[in-house]
Scaffold this motif. Sequence first.
Motif, mmCIF file in Angstrom:
data_model
loop_
_atom_site.group_PDB
_atom_site.id
_atom_site.type_symbol
_atom_site.label_atom_id
_atom_site.label_comp_id
_atom_site.label_asym_id
_atom_site.label_seq_id
_atom_site.Cartn_x
_atom_site.Cartn_y
_atom_site.Cartn_z
ATOM 1 N N PHE A 111 0.833 -1.200 0.000
ATOM 2 C CA PHE A 111 0.000 0.000 0.000
ATOM 3 C C PHE A 111 0.871 1.255 0.000
ATOM 4 O O PHE A 111 0.619 2.204 -0.745
ATOM 5 N N GLN A 112 1.907 1.265 0.834
ATOM 6 C CA GLN A 112 2.808 2.416 0.877
ATOM 7 C C GLN A 112 3.540 2.592 -0.451
ATOM 8 O O GLN A 112 3.777 3.722 -0.884
ATOM 9 N N ALA A 113 3.892 1.491 -1.103
ATOM 10 C CA ALA A 113 4.558 1.579 -2.407
ATOM 11 C C ALA A 113 3.636 2.244 -3.427
ATOM 12 O O ALA A 113 4.066 3.115 -4.193
ATOM 13 N N GLU A 114 2.379 1.843 -3.418
ATOM 14 C CA GLU A 114 1.405 2.473 -4.320
ATOM 15 C C GLU A 114 1.227 3.946 -3.986
ATOM 16 O O GLU A 114 1.186 4.792 -4.881
ATOM 17 N N GLU A 115 1.113 4.245 -2.703
ATOM 18 C CA GLU A 115 0.953 5.634 -2.275
ATOM 19 C C GLU A 115 2.169 6.474 -2.662
ATOM 20 O O GLU A 115 2.029 7.636 -3.036
ATOM 21 N N LEU A 116 3.355 5.876 -2.585
ATOM 22 C CA LEU A 116 4.554 6.594 -3.003
ATOM 23 C C LEU A 116 4.477 6.922 -4.490
ATOM 24 O O LEU A 116 4.798 8.042 -4.901
ATOM 25 N N ASP A 117 4.035 5.970 -5.295
ATOM 26 C CA ASP A 117 3.890 6.241 -6.730
ATOM 27 C C ASP A 117 2.889 7.368 -6.984
ATOM 28 O O ASP A 117 3.133 8.246 -7.813
ATOM 29 N N PHE A 118 1.769 7.355 -6.268
ATOM 30 C CA PHE A 118 0.779 8.432 -6.414
ATOM 31 C C PHE A 118 1.382 9.775 -6.011
ATOM 32 O O PHE A 118 1.197 10.790 -6.690
ATOM 33 N N LEU A 119 2.098 9.778 -4.898
ATOM 34 C CA LEU A 119 2.724 11.002 -4.410
ATOM 35 C C LEU A 119 3.751 11.519 -5.417
ATOM 36 O O LEU A 119 3.794 12.717 -5.716
ATOM 37 N N LEU A 120 4.560 10.622 -5.952
ATOM 38 C CA LEU A 120 5.573 11.048 -6.923
ATOM 39 C C LEU A 120 4.917 11.607 -8.184
ATOM 40 O O LEU A 120 5.401 12.596 -8.745
ATOM 41 N N ASP A 121 3.824 10.993 -8.617
ATOM 42 C CA ASP A 121 3.078 11.540 -9.758
ATOM 43 C C ASP A 121 2.617 12.962 -9.452
ATOM 44 O O ASP A 121 2.759 13.865 -10.276
ATOM 45 N N GLU A 122 2.071 13.126 -8.262
ATOM 46 C CA GLU A 122 1.579 14.438 -7.827
ATOM 47 C C GLU A 122 2.707 15.472 -7.816
ATOM 48 O O GLU A 122 2.500 16.638 -8.157
ATOM 49 N N LEU A 123 3.912 15.040 -7.439
ATOM 50 C CA LEU A 123 5.055 15.947 -7.345
ATOM 51 C C LEU A 123 5.832 16.059 -8.661
ATOM 52 O O LEU A 123 6.833 16.776 -8.725
ATOM 53 N N GLY A 124 5.387 15.335 -9.680
ATOM 54 C CA GLY A 124 6.086 15.365 -10.959
ATOM 55 C C GLY A 124 7.420 14.648 -10.928
ATOM 56 O O GLY A 124 8.341 14.991 -11.668
ATOM 57 N N GLN A 125 7.534 13.650 -10.064
ATOM 58 C CA GLN A 125 8.758 12.864 -9.947
ATOM 59 C C GLN A 125 8.471 11.417 -10.334
ATOM 60 O O GLN A 125 7.317 11.005 -10.421
ATOM 61 N N LYS A 126 9.538 10.655 -10.558
ATOM 62 C CA LYS A 126 9.386 9.251 -10.917
ATOM 63 C C LYS A 126 10.456 8.445 -10.189
ATOM 64 O O LYS A 126 11.617 8.849 -10.148
ATOM 65 N N LEU A 127 10.057 7.323 -9.642
ATOM 66 C CA LEU A 127 11.014 6.422 -9.008
ATOM 67 C C LEU A 127 11.792 5.691 -10.094
ATOM 68 O O LEU A 127 11.197 5.119 -11.007
ATOM 69 N N ASP A 128 13.117 5.724 -9.978
ATOM 70 C CA ASP A 128 13.935 5.018 -10.961
ATOM 71 C C ASP A 128 14.034 3.531 -10.628
ATOM 72 O O ASP A 128 13.772 2.691 -11.486
ATOM 73 N N TRP A 129 14.426 3.217 -9.383
ATOM 74 C CA TRP A 129 14.614 1.816 -9.011
ATOM 75 C C TRP A 129 14.290 1.577 -7.545
ATOM 76 O O TRP A 129 14.533 2.437 -6.707
ATOM 77 N N ALA A 130 13.810 0.382 -7.278
ATOM 78 C CA ALA A 130 13.709 -0.145 -5.920
ATOM 79 C C ALA A 130 14.823 -1.180 -5.802
ATOM 80 O O ALA A 130 14.895 -2.110 -6.607
ATOM 81 N N ILE A 131 15.695 -0.994 -4.843
ATOM 82 C CA ILE A 131 16.843 -1.880 -4.655
ATOM 83 C C ILE A 131 16.584 -2.740 -3.426
ATOM 84 O O ILE A 131 16.435 -2.222 -2.318
ATOM 85 N N TYR A 132 16.527 -4.045 -3.640
ATOM 86 C CA TYR A 132 16.274 -4.986 -2.548
ATOM 87 C C TYR A 132 17.583 -5.630 -2.121
ATOM 88 O O TYR A 132 18.241 -6.295 -2.917
ATOM 89 N N LEU A 133 17.957 -5.421 -0.865
ATOM 90 C CA LEU A 133 19.149 -6.041 -0.300
ATOM 91 C C LEU A 133 18.732 -7.369 0.327
ATOM 92 O O LEU A 133 18.154 -7.402 1.410
ATOM 93 N N GLN A 134 19.015 -8.436 -0.375
ATOM 94 C CA GLN A 134 18.603 -9.773 0.056
ATOM 95 C C GLN A 134 19.638 -10.331 1.030
ATOM 96 O O GLN A 134 20.809 -10.478 0.681
ATOM 97 N N VAL A 135 19.182 -10.603 2.253
ATOM 98 C CA VAL A 135 20.062 -11.062 3.322
ATOM 99 C C VAL A 135 19.337 -12.165 4.099
ATOM 100 O O VAL A 135 18.149 -12.019 4.400
ATOM 101 N N PRO A 136 20.030 -13.258 4.440
ATOM 102 C CA PRO A 136 19.386 -14.310 5.237
ATOM 103 C C PRO A 136 18.905 -13.782 6.593
ATOM 104 O O PRO A 136 19.501 -12.864 7.167
#
Length: 184
Positions: free
Chosen positions: A91-116
């Motif tokens: 939900f927060q990821a979707e809200e971030l996309d909506f917020l960035l649209d509103e601000l005229g910004q775009k997320l380039d990448w989500a970087i996942y640090l995979q750790v046991p």
Amino acid sequence: MRLVILGGSGSGKSTQAQRLCSHLEITQISTGEILREAISHLSELGRHAQPYMIKGELVPDEMIIELIRLRLKKSDVIDGWVLEGYPRTAFQAEELDFLLDELGQKLDWAIYLQVPEAVMVSRSLGRSLPDDQPEIVQRRVEIFYDRTVPILEYYDRRRRLLTINGDQSPELVLQSILKLLLVT
């Protein structure tokens, strides 16, 4: 460049966010730091967030979303940013996309640090943060697997997910990230 760093407690999000910001000369936005500062200054946000943080729970979406909204409107993020500690739910990821649209910004990448899991717990317990107590750390790891992992699917479907082996030296993790970002 606009990036989010995803990973469980102790995965190296803060370390890599700092390194990326230094290398790319962009601003780091850490929700954990903002919340801890709010608590230490006894602000209204801090008073509302503290009970959740003490239990290792996620701070309610509406509170965090507003915090991010206010932060992304500041002038120091014009050239880009690394957001660490948010989003924590799909939900927060979707809200971030909506917020960035509103601000005229775009997320380039989500970087996942995979750790046991064992590494996440060990690293978290080795830090000196007040909310890194064994039961709180274990709860945060459980929440990560329960609520945060669906974010990976969200960003993967949008072809914006980079998965990095976070169980290596910080230098190698940074090199891996930069290689995938095609930045030297």
